[in-house]
Design an enzyme around this catalytic site. Sequence first.
Site, mmCIF file in Angstrom:
data_model
loop_
_atom_site.group_PDB
_atom_site.id
_atom_site.type_symbol
_atom_site.label_atom_id
_atom_site.label_comp_id
_atom_site.label_asym_id
_atom_site.label_seq_id
_atom_site.Cartn_x
_atom_site.Cartn_y
_atom_site.Cartn_z
ATOM 1 N N HIS A 153 -50.444 19.644 -22.367
ATOM 2 C CA HIS A 153 -51.258 20.866 -22.247
ATOM 3 C C HIS A 153 -50.400 22.098 -21.973
ATOM 4 O O HIS A 153 -50.864 23.219 -22.127
ATOM 5 C CB HIS A 153 -52.293 20.697 -21.133
ATOM 6 N N ASP A 360 -47.432 30.195 -21.111
ATOM 7 C CA ASP A 360 -48.658 29.403 -20.944
ATOM 8 C C ASP A 360 -48.806 28.472 -22.131
ATOM 9 O O ASP A 360 -48.522 28.876 -23.268
ATOM 10 C CB ASP A 360 -49.878 30.350 -20.894
HETATM 11 P P1 ADQ Z 1 -54.580 26.085 -16.752
HETATM 12 O O1 ADQ Z 1 -53.172 26.432 -16.353
HETATM 13 O O2 ADQ Z 1 -55.468 25.717 -15.645
HETATM 14 O O3 ADQ Z 1 -54.622 24.917 -17.860
HETATM 15 P P2 ADQ Z 1 -56.226 27.934 -18.507
HETATM 16 O O4 ADQ Z 1 -56.027 27.507 -19.908
HETATM 17 O O5 ADQ Z 1 -56.296 29.402 -18.382
HETATM 18 O O6 ADQ Z 1 -55.096 27.459 -17.502
HETATM 19 O O7 ADQ Z 1 -57.589 27.294 -18.030
HETATM 20 C C1 ADQ Z 1 -58.132 27.638 -16.794
HETATM 21 C C2 ADQ Z 1 -59.614 27.256 -16.759
HETATM 22 O O8 ADQ Z 1 -60.035 27.394 -15.423
HETATM 23 C C3 ADQ Z 1 -60.455 28.186 -17.618
HETATM 24 O O9 ADQ Z 1 -61.485 27.460 -18.247
HETATM 25 C C4 ADQ Z 1 -61.013 29.185 -16.599
HETATM 26 O O10 ADQ Z 1 -62.295 29.683 -16.918
HETATM 27 C C5 ADQ Z 1 -61.075 28.351 -15.337
HETATM 28 N N1 ADQ Z 1 -60.842 29.240 -14.173
HETATM 29 C C6 ADQ Z 1 -59.785 30.034 -13.950
HETATM 30 N N2 ADQ Z 1 -59.982 30.780 -12.827
HETATM 31 C C7 ADQ Z 1 -61.175 30.428 -12.336
HETATM 32 C C8 ADQ Z 1 -61.971 30.837 -11.217
HETATM 33 N N3 ADQ Z 1 -61.596 31.808 -10.379
HETATM 34 N N4 ADQ Z 1 -63.135 30.227 -11.022
HETATM 35 C C9 ADQ Z 1 -63.551 29.253 -11.868
HETATM 36 N N5 ADQ Z 1 -62.883 28.863 -12.961
HETATM 37 C C10 ADQ Z 1 -61.713 29.426 -13.195
HETATM 38 C C11 ADQ Z 1 -53.654 24.096 -18.568
HETATM 39 C C12 ADQ Z 1 -52.518 24.861 -19.261
HETATM 40 C C13 ADQ Z 1 -53.107 25.906 -20.201
HETATM 41 C C14 ADQ Z 1 -54.055 25.233 -21.206
HETATM 42 C C15 ADQ Z 1 -55.065 24.338 -20.506
HETATM 43 C C16 ADQ Z 1 -55.902 23.509 -21.488
HETATM 44 O O11 ADQ Z 1 -51.674 25.481 -18.296
HETATM 45 O O12 ADQ Z 1 -52.078 26.603 -20.881
HETATM 46 O O13 ADQ Z 1 -54.760 26.237 -21.925
HETATM 47 O O14 ADQ Z 1 -54.403 23.437 -19.616
HETATM 48 O O15 ADQ Z 1 -55.092 22.759 -22.334
#
Ligand code: ADQ
Length: 468
Positions: A153, A360
Site C-alpha cells: 500500500h 505517499d
Molecule cells: P494511509 O497512510 O492511512 O493509507 P490515506 O490513503 O490518505 O492514507 O487513507 C487515509 C484514510 O483514512 C482515508 O480514507 C481518510 O478518509 C481516513 N482518515 C484520515 N483522517 C481521518 C480523520 N481525521 N477521521 C477519520 N478518517 C480519517 C495507506 C497508504 C496510502 C494508501 C492507503 C490505501 O499510506 O498511501 O492510499 O494505504 O492503499
Amino acid sequence: MARIFIISNRVAIPMAGANPGGLEVVLKATLKNHPCVWLGWSGEVNADPQVATLKKGKNTYIVTDLPPEDFDEYYNGFANRVLWPIFHYRLDLAEFSRRDLSGYLRVNDRFADELVKVLAPDDIVWVHDYHLIPLAKALRARGLQNRIGFFLHIPLPPPEILTAMPNHETLIPSLGSYDLVGFQTDGDAANFARYLAKELGTPSHISHRVSGGARSMRIGTFPVGIETRDFTRLAGRAVKTKFVQQVLKSIPGALMIGVDRLDYSKGIPNRLEAYERFLIAHPQWHDKITYLQITPKSRSQIKEYSDIEQAVNSISGRINGAFSDAAWAPVRYVNRPYSRTALAGLYRAARVGLVTPMRDGMNLVAKEYVASQDPEDPGVLILSRFAGAADEMRAALLVNPYDPDAVGAAIARAMAMPLGERKSRHAELYATLLDNDIGTWGDRFLKVLGPGPSGEVQALSDFIAEAS
Ligand code: ADQ
C-alpha cells in the site's frame, strides 16, 4: 468456490457502529463477492496472547493478540521505525536494530503457523502491506503450494535507497516467494524491477524466477481507488447536516481543508509553512479563508511522531499568533478522527483541498475530496506530485511540497480560479475516479493472481523502460 485468505497487520472486525478502516473500505467488494477468511493482529497487547475466531455471514475473522515484546519489536520497531521511513524515502529517520528484525520475522512465522492450521490446498492467499513481506517465504518453508499474492500500500523506493537498509538482501528477495507482487504505481513497480535486476541479476525480459523452482513471481500495478459514486452521494447529503453547516457559519469566507493521519510522510509542517507564505504574499485573502487541518494522532509511542506533533502545534500557533484578529483565525487544527459522513460533508463544503504529502503510496483523501464535490460548483484539489494519486489525477494543481512558495502560489490560484476552469478540471478528475472505482480493484488483483497468463502483468523490462 475457492476461499480468499486476506492477511494484514490489523483486521477490521465488523461491529455495529464502528468506523470502517481504510483497508476494510478497499476490500469491501472482495469481502462481499467471495467467501473470505481475514487473519491478523487483534490490536490487543497481551502477555498471554489469545487467538479468537469470529464468523459474520460467509466471512470468517481470525485475530491474534501480540505479546508486549512483539508489539515493540515487530510493530513499533521494524515495521514502523525501519520499513515505514525507508519506504517513504526517509533513510535519515530509520532506526535499525537486529532485535527488532528478529521480532518482525518471529511475528511473520507466528502468522504462518496460524495459517497452516486452516489453509486448504485450493485457497488463495492475499497478503497486505509492509508488515508482512516475508510471510510467503515462511509459508513456503512450511510446504504450502497455494497461490499467494502481496500488495504494497505504501511506496517502494529505488534500489539506491532500499539497499541502504540493513538485511535488505534477505528481506526484499523474499518477495520472490509470492506468485504476484502488486504496487500502487508503475514507478514503484519499476523501482522493484530495478532492484531485482541490480541486486539479483534477474533478466529483465522475464518474470522473476525463484532459484531452482518452477514457480515465477510476477509484478503488476493496481492503483487503489475509492467508492466514487457512493462517496458523491454521501457528500451531497452530509453537507446539509447541522454539523457541517455550523462549521461553515463559524468561519468568515471560504474553507480550505487538509485531512491526514499525523505522520511525517504527510508533510503537514511544510504545508503550514506554505500557507504562511500565502498569507504573507496575499493580504487581500485575510479574513476570507480558513484552513481546517483534521489530523488524528497515530503511532504516538514513536519519537518521530511526537516530534511532528510538536512541530505542527508550534507552526499553527505561530500563524494564528501572527495573523488572527478577534473575528478570524487563519488555522483550525483539530486532533481527532471524524466519521466518513462528517469528512465527506466537510470536503464538499471546502473550496480548496490541500493534499501535499512528501511521499505517499496513493492517498485516498485526494480521491475522496474530488468525489465529494458538487460538479456545478466544485472546489480545487492541490496535490503533491509525490503522492501515488498524482499519476492518475493530472488535472489537479500538482505541486512540489518541498517548495513552500510554489504551494502558496497554488493556494492563491485555487482561490481565484474561475468557475469554468474549476468545472473542467473536476470533470476530468471525476472521470478518472469512475474509471478506477474500488469495486473492481480486488477482483482485478485476484484475477491476475489466479492461474494462467494475464494481459495485465507486464515484463520487468516494461517497467524499467517506463522509469528511465
Ligand atoms: P494511509 O497512510 O492511512 O493509507 P490515506 O490513503 O490518505 O492514507 O487513507 C487515509 C484514510 O483514512 C482515508 O480514507 C481518510 O478518509 C481516513 N482518515 C484520515 N483522517 C481521518 C480523520 N481525521 N477521521 C477519520 N478518517 C480519517 C495507506 C497508504 C496510502 C494508501 C492507503 C490505501 O499510506 O498511501 O492510499 O494505504 O492503499
